[in-house]
Enzyme design. Structure first.
Site, PDB file in Angstrom:
ATOM      1  N   LYS A  49       6.469  -1.239 -14.950  1.00 46.89           N
ATOM      2  CA  LYS A  49       7.829  -1.142 -15.481  1.00 46.89           C
ATOM      3  C   LYS A  49       8.736  -1.986 -14.592  1.00 46.89           C
ATOM      4  CE  LYS A  49       9.568   1.509 -12.012  1.00 46.89           C
ATOM      5  NZ  LYS A  49      10.614   1.025 -11.058  1.00 46.89           N
ATOM      6  N   GLY A 140       3.277   0.964 -10.248  1.00 43.79           N
ATOM      7  CA  GLY A 140       1.853   0.871 -10.569  1.00 43.79           C
ATOM      8  C   GLY A 140       1.077   2.152 -10.320  1.00 43.79           C
ATOM      9  N   SER A 142       2.206   5.233 -10.192  1.00 45.30           N
ATOM     10  CA  SER A 142       2.647   6.253 -11.145  1.00 45.30           C
ATOM     11  C   SER A 142       2.061   5.999 -12.522  1.00 45.30           C
ATOM     12  CB  SER A 142       4.175   6.264 -11.222  1.00 45.30           C
ATOM     13  OG  SER A 142       4.737   6.606  -9.976  1.00 45.30           O
ATOM     14  N   ASP A 175       8.808   9.377 -11.150  1.00 44.17           N
ATOM     15  CA  ASP A 175       8.831   8.437 -12.273  1.00 44.17           C
ATOM     16  C   ASP A 175       7.586   8.508 -13.145  1.00 44.17           C
ATOM     17  OD1 ASP A 175       7.148   7.355 -10.386  1.00 44.17           O
ATOM     18  OD2 ASP A 175       7.942   5.319 -10.515  1.00 44.17           O
TER      19      ASP A 175
END
Length: 319
Positions: A49, A140, A142, A175
């Site tokens: 993200k 990454g 998460s 997250d």
């Protein structure tokens, strides 16, 4: 040996001169194809993200900070495979980018242990190939943890809704729930309160670089004085992307750029190469630019002299 499907088996069995060995091989191939078609998918590709804007709005009594940001999924991916264990214990093997973390502390293993403790799952062999850069503000680890929850839910038909999986993910990291939903989300609180946002950047292209710079998240927060933004992120992102420049801010940038001038230079370089908007993701150290066309993005990608760089098309949902 060439392809043997059901049709070729039928044709061969009607031919009295067919080689029995070939017939057996075709039957075996056909049976394997049927088994493969009925096998639950055991490999997935967790995506990264980026943060579109990041405001540090208040320091909390518990020492954490309240933030406001927009998480946007991007098509930079790891690979995660989970299969029944060959031995009598669960294993986690790694490839790709180096991961400096004991196996039992890896978020993938923590996610598996959580699900195993709740549902008495059998032992498995897990392989994680890391391509998403670590220490980059890309989420990454998460993403990998949430993908593990989603895969186990599917593999063992646990029937958990996304909302329940998000609750479990939250116990692994603030997250992590974002990656359960894996669509553009506004995040508030400590980054653990999510609300969908209607934004579609699928006509845009992303160029992202990860320089050889490590930014301590603790030190990044120490360099920020919390404040309410003049304009909320949710309002800014409704404007055309070129109008984000100078308004859609990452509050970490001033103090981080003061310590790591290379990051500020990369941001200006991205703008110089035609980016409509450029920013640091999270607390760094990855830098990205949003481009209006594939040609411009690919030209910028070629111009950037970094070992770890990516060019991908943006999408509203990559799951």
């Amino acid at each position: 040996m060439g392809f043997c499907g059901k049709e070729s088996v039928i044709l061969s069995t009607n031919n009295q001169q067919s080689d029995p060995k070939v017939l057996n091989e075709c039957r075996e191939m056909s049976n394997f194809a049927e088994q493969l078609a009925n096998t639950t998918l055991m490999i997935t590709f967790p995506n990264a993200k980026i943060n579109l804007g990041l405001n540090i709005v208040a320091r909390r009594h518990d020492g954490y900070h309240d933030i406001s940001t927009l998480f946007y999924p991007v098509d930079i991916k790891d690979a995660l495979e989970i299969v029944p264990a060959k031995g009598d214990a669960t294993t986690l093997s790694l490839s790709g980018n180096a991961v400096d973390c004991p196996v039992e502390k890896n978020l993938v293993m923590k996610a598996f242990r959580l699900m195993q403790s709740m549902f008495d799952l059998p032992e498995v062999d897990i392989h994680l190939h890391k391509a998403i850069p670590d220490g980059a503000g890309l989420g990454g680890g998460s993403a990998d943890a949430s993908a593990t929850l989603l895969m186990l839910n599917a593999m063992y038909s646990l029937g958990l809704a996304d909302e329940r999986l998000a609750e479990l993910a939250a116990s692994l990291g603030a997250d992590c729930p974002f990656f359960i939903y894996n669509r553009p989300m506004l995040a508030s609180g400590i980054g653990d309160v999510f609300s969908p946002v209607s934004i579609d950047l699928s006509s845009k292209w992303l160029v992202l670089v990860k320089p050889d710079v490590y930014v301590s998240t603790k030190e990044a927060y120490a360099g920020v004085v919390p404040a309410q933004p003049a304009v909320p992120i949710a309002d800014i992102v409704m404007r055309d992307v070129p109008l984000w420049r100078g308004v859609l801010l990452n509050d970490f940038e001033p103090s981080v750029f003061a310590r790591f001038g290379q990051l500020a230079q990369i941001k200006e370089q991205l703008y110089g190469l035609g980016a409509e908007y450029a920013s640091m993701s999270g607390s760094g150290s990855s830098m990205f630019g949003i481009f209006d066309s594939a040609n411009m993005a690919e030209s910028a990608f070629r111009s950037l002299d970094f070992a770890r760089k990516f060019v991908v098309r943006l999408a509203p949902n990559v799951r």
